[in-house]
Motif scaffolding. Structure first.
Motif, PDB file in Angstrom:
ATOM      1  N   UNK A 128     -21.879 -21.191  44.666  1.00  0.00           N
ATOM      2  CA  UNK A 128     -22.873 -20.149  44.917  1.00  0.00           C
ATOM      3  C   UNK A 128     -22.265 -19.090  45.822  1.00  0.00           C
ATOM      4  N   UNK A 129     -22.396 -17.855  45.426  1.00  0.00           N
ATOM      5  CA  UNK A 129     -21.810 -16.735  46.172  1.00  0.00           C
ATOM      6  C   UNK A 129     -22.732 -16.345  47.335  1.00  0.00           C
ATOM      7  N   UNK A 130     -22.771 -17.205  48.349  1.00  0.00           N
ATOM      8  CA  UNK A 130     -23.624 -16.924  49.502  1.00  0.00           C
ATOM      9  C   UNK A 130     -23.142 -15.684  50.261  1.00  0.00           C
ATOM     10  N   UNK A 131     -21.823 -15.488  50.308  1.00  0.00           N
ATOM     11  CA  UNK A 131     -21.282 -14.322  51.020  1.00  0.00           C
ATOM     12  C   UNK A 131     -21.739 -13.029  50.355  1.00  0.00           C
ATOM     13  N   UNK A 132     -21.605 -12.956  49.032  1.00  0.00           N
ATOM     14  CA  UNK A 132     -22.033 -11.766  48.314  1.00  0.00           C
ATOM     15  C   UNK A 132     -23.530 -11.532  48.423  1.00  0.00           C
ATOM     16  N   UNK A 162     -24.297 -10.233  52.042  1.00  0.00           N
ATOM     17  CA  UNK A 162     -23.891  -8.846  52.284  1.00  0.00           C
ATOM     18  C   UNK A 162     -24.822  -7.882  51.548  1.00  0.00           C
ATOM     19  N   UNK A 163     -25.098  -8.165  50.269  1.00  0.00           N
ATOM     20  CA  UNK A 163     -25.951  -7.274  49.488  1.00  0.00           C
ATOM     21  C   UNK A 163     -27.377  -7.260  50.030  1.00  0.00           C
ATOM     22  N   UNK A 164     -27.895  -8.424  50.402  1.00  0.00           N
ATOM     23  CA  UNK A 164     -29.259  -8.501  50.938  1.00  0.00           C
ATOM     24  C   UNK A 164     -29.383  -7.704  52.228  1.00  0.00           C
ATOM     25  N   UNK A 165     -28.403  -7.857  53.114  1.00  0.00           N
ATOM     26  CA  UNK A 165     -28.453  -7.162  54.403  1.00  0.00           C
ATOM     27  C   UNK A 165     -28.331  -5.659  54.207  1.00  0.00           C
ATOM     28  N   UNK A 166     -27.503  -5.237  53.234  1.00  0.00           N
ATOM     29  CA  UNK A 166     -27.350  -3.804  52.952  1.00  0.00           C
ATOM     30  C   UNK A 166     -28.671  -3.210  52.465  1.00  0.00           C
ATOM     31  N   UNK A 191     -19.332  -4.739  49.668  1.00  0.00           N
ATOM     32  CA  UNK A 191     -19.770  -5.781  48.731  1.00  0.00           C
ATOM     33  C   UNK A 191     -18.753  -6.054  47.620  1.00  0.00           C
ATOM     34  N   UNK A 192     -18.209  -5.038  46.921  1.00  0.00           N
ATOM     35  CA  UNK A 192     -17.216  -5.336  45.879  1.00  0.00           C
ATOM     36  C   UNK A 192     -15.962  -6.019  46.427  1.00  0.00           C
ATOM     37  N   UNK A 193     -15.592  -5.693  47.682  1.00  0.00           N
ATOM     38  CA  UNK A 193     -14.420  -6.338  48.277  1.00  0.00           C
ATOM     39  C   UNK A 193     -14.671  -7.828  48.507  1.00  0.00           C
ATOM     40  N   UNK A 194     -15.897  -8.154  48.919  1.00  0.00           N
ATOM     41  CA  UNK A 194     -16.267  -9.561  49.096  1.00  0.00           C
ATOM     42  C   UNK A 194     -16.229 -10.281  47.757  1.00  0.00           C
ATOM     43  N   UNK A 195     -16.741  -9.611  46.717  1.00  0.00           N
ATOM     44  CA  UNK A 195     -16.809 -10.225  45.387  1.00  0.00           C
ATOM     45  C   UNK A 195     -15.427 -10.556  44.835  1.00  0.00           C
ATOM     46  N   UNK A 196     -14.394  -9.787  45.242  1.00  0.00           N
ATOM     47  CA  UNK A 196     -13.038 -10.052  44.768  1.00  0.00           C
ATOM     48  C   UNK A 196     -12.448 -11.321  45.380  1.00  0.00           C
ATOM     49  N   UNK A 197     -13.044 -11.778  46.489  1.00  0.00           N
ATOM     50  CA  UNK A 197     -12.450 -12.891  47.230  1.00  0.00           C
ATOM     51  C   UNK A 197     -13.185 -14.218  47.075  1.00  0.00           C
ATOM     52  N   UNK A 198     -14.393 -14.186  46.513  1.00  0.00           N
ATOM     53  CA  UNK A 198     -15.137 -15.431  46.355  1.00  0.00           C
ATOM     54  C   UNK A 198     -14.807 -16.051  44.999  1.00  0.00           C
ATOM     55  N   UNK A 199     -15.041 -17.374  44.898  1.00  0.00           N
ATOM     56  CA  UNK A 199     -14.631 -18.115  43.701  1.00  0.00           C
ATOM     57  C   UNK A 199     -15.459 -17.734  42.484  1.00  0.00           C
ATOM     58  N   UNK A 200     -16.778 -17.665  42.642  1.00  0.00           N
ATOM     59  CA  UNK A 200     -17.660 -17.297  41.526  1.00  0.00           C
ATOM     60  C   UNK A 200     -18.595 -16.183  41.985  1.00  0.00           C
ATOM     61  N   UNK A 201     -18.139 -14.925  41.906  1.00  0.00           N
ATOM     62  CA  UNK A 201     -18.943 -13.790  42.402  1.00  0.00           C
ATOM     63  C   UNK A 201     -20.165 -13.527  41.537  1.00  0.00           C
TER      64      UNK A 201
END
Length: 508
Positions: A195-199, A202-206, A241-251
């Protein structure tokens, strides 16, 4: 379908019905909530926005957790959260408490909805029945959309808007019981899901910072340094947000999908179709209550041209998709919705209910022709194994942009109506402080603060102020629909750009 499958589908429809009544029913309650907590429209809009945001941002995670731990289990957990949050809404001692409870309701719905669809698609019947089952579940939701305003209208008629949330408690309890009794436990689950909790975070807070900035902009000043810093942080998070998505396993947004032109277009088509409908669902009932003087129940009946079209359309549009294709449906749907939004701006206020009736019907018809087909088109633009992910993602995009649209429209409405009110009061020779003007702006003349202001005036002055407030609300609402019309019109361009031939080729 056999008898057991039919019973399960009915249970899933009841669950969908409970989700449906909560969304539209709460909108009708906005003026009553304003009166109860002595609040204005920029604050009470969060009753809609916070629910839509948390519903949207939880949905992808809820669906993934259903795959990992069992859709039945996640449905029950989500219903338990929703039930508890509904009780919290019922006992809310303040607006902030109610908004927090609505956020919790959104989390519960975000767990329930994707698992309801997944359970219906995979556990209830054979593959050839799936389209029919999905249509029946959606019919449950849209039926709830129709009855939600009527239930909230009845609650206010009985003397307390809080009674509406007891209906949430009732339907979530019924859904939990039917899930426990009628739905079998799942013994096999997907392994290795992430689960992409990081993405999501970040998106929710934005989005949350953007909505908050639009809410308090009029109070802080639109050019104030703190507000500009708030918008800057929000923009930075959207950029990050797109930078985070590049680093997570399943964005959330797989790079392969974002490289697909048709997917990008259909994701946009899922966004812009919601703008006029969300703004209408918020402002049409308020117009009927604050300008026309209708009761809550009467405004619920008055909203029927929009809600009924949304309900019937979710079923009908599915049958039209194969016959006419997405391009034509989306083009005409967006064109009709844009025309509907423009008609509200053009038609004179003296028409009363008939100022908004044509627009209401056209916005409902436009949503009918765009909401379902845009989601189907998004699914068609990716590989079959990504259909579930894209279905959730398109609905998430739909809700998030809906919340953003309401926030932008409300900020515009508030500024324009306040300016109109100030000019009219000057023209009428009424001297009123800026603080008092803000207190009565938005048409809320039945709060404790507003009544105290009106009582200081003579009867002649009070009548002039009431007329000025109603006219200011109409001017503000019209400008809110200017934003909605511009937003929806973008969909016309995107629909013309859609390449149907490429859309139906599975991505490489």
């Amino acid at each position: 379908m056999d008898r057991s499958s039919i019973v399960k589908v009915i249970a899933l429809m009841v669950t969908g019905f409970g989700i449906g009544i909560d969304f539209t029913g709460a909108l009708i309650l906005v003026p009553a909530i304003e009166n109860s907590f002595d609040a204005d429209i920029t604050s009470t809009q969060w009753v809609l926005n916070i629910y839509a945001l948390f519903f949207a941002m939880t949905m992808v995670a809820g669906g993934r957790m259903g795959d990992m731990f069992g859709h039945r289990k996640m449905m029950i957990i989500g219903l338990a959260i929703f039930l508890f949050a509904s009780v919290m809404c019922f006992v809310s001692p303040s607006l902030d408490f109610l908004i927090a409870a609505r956020a919790l309701q959104g989390i519960g719905s975000g767990c329930v909805w994707p698992c309801t669809l997944a359970f219906g698609a995979t556990k209830v019947s054979r593959p050839e029945h799936r389209a029919m089952i999905m249509g029946m579940i959606l019919a449950g939701v849209t039926s709830g959309n129709v009855f939600g305003p009527l239930i909230s209208g009845a609650a206010v008629s009985f003397g307390d808007w809080r009674l509406f949330f007891l209906a949430n408690v009732l339907f979530s309890t019924i859904s939990m019981v039917t899930a426990l009794i009628l739905m079998e436990r799942e013994t096999q689950h997907k392994q290795g899901e992430h689960i992409d909790f990081a993405g999501i975070g970040v998106l929710s807070f934005a989005v949350l910072l953007l909505l908050y900035g639009l809410d308090i902009g009029a109070d802080w000043g639109w050019t104030s340094v703190p507000l500009l810093m708030l918008f800057f942080v929000s923009a930075a998070l959207f950029f990050f947000f797109p930078q985070v998505e590049k680093r997570v396993k399943e964005p959330l947004l797989l790079p392969q999908m974002m490289q697909n032109r048709e997917f990008r277009i259909t994701l946009g088509l899922n966004m812009f179709n919601v703008s006029a409908a969300f703004v209408g669902l918020l402002y049409f009932p308020q117009y009927m209550q604050k300008v026309l003087g209708w009761s809550v129940f009467e405004s619920a009946i008055g909203l029927a041209p929009l809600t009924l079209l949304l309900a019937v359309g979710s079923i009908v549009s599915g049958t039209l998709y194969n016959d006419f294709g997405p391009k034509r449906l989306l083009f005409w749907g967006y064109l009709i919705a844009t025309t509907g939004a423009l008609s509200i701006i053009i038609l004179p206020a003296g028409l009363g209910y008939f100022q908004i009736l044509p627009g209401m019907a056209m916005i409902g018809l436009g949503a009918t022709l765009t909401v379902g087909p845009s989601g189907t088109a998004a699914v068609c633009a990716v590989k079959p194994e990504r259909a579930g992910l894209v279905g959730g993602l398109s609905f998430m995009t739909h809700l998030v942009y809906g919340a953003i649209s309401v926030a932008f429209a409300t900020a515009i409405m508030y500024v324009v109506s306040l300016s109109s009110l100030s000019k009219q009061l000057v023209a009428d020779g009424i001297n009123m402080s800026a603080t008092d003007q803000k207190a009565i702006n938005g048409g809320t003349l039945t709060t404790g603060t507003a009544r105290a202001i009106i009582e200081k005036l003579s009867s002649e002055e009070a009548d002039k102020v009431k007329s000025a407030v109603a006219a200011a609300f109409d001017a503000g609402m019209n400008m809110a629909f200017v934003f909605a019309a511009i937003s929806v019109s973008i969909g016309i361009v995107l629909a013309m750009m859609l390449d149907e031939e490429q859309l139906h080729k599975v991505e490489g």
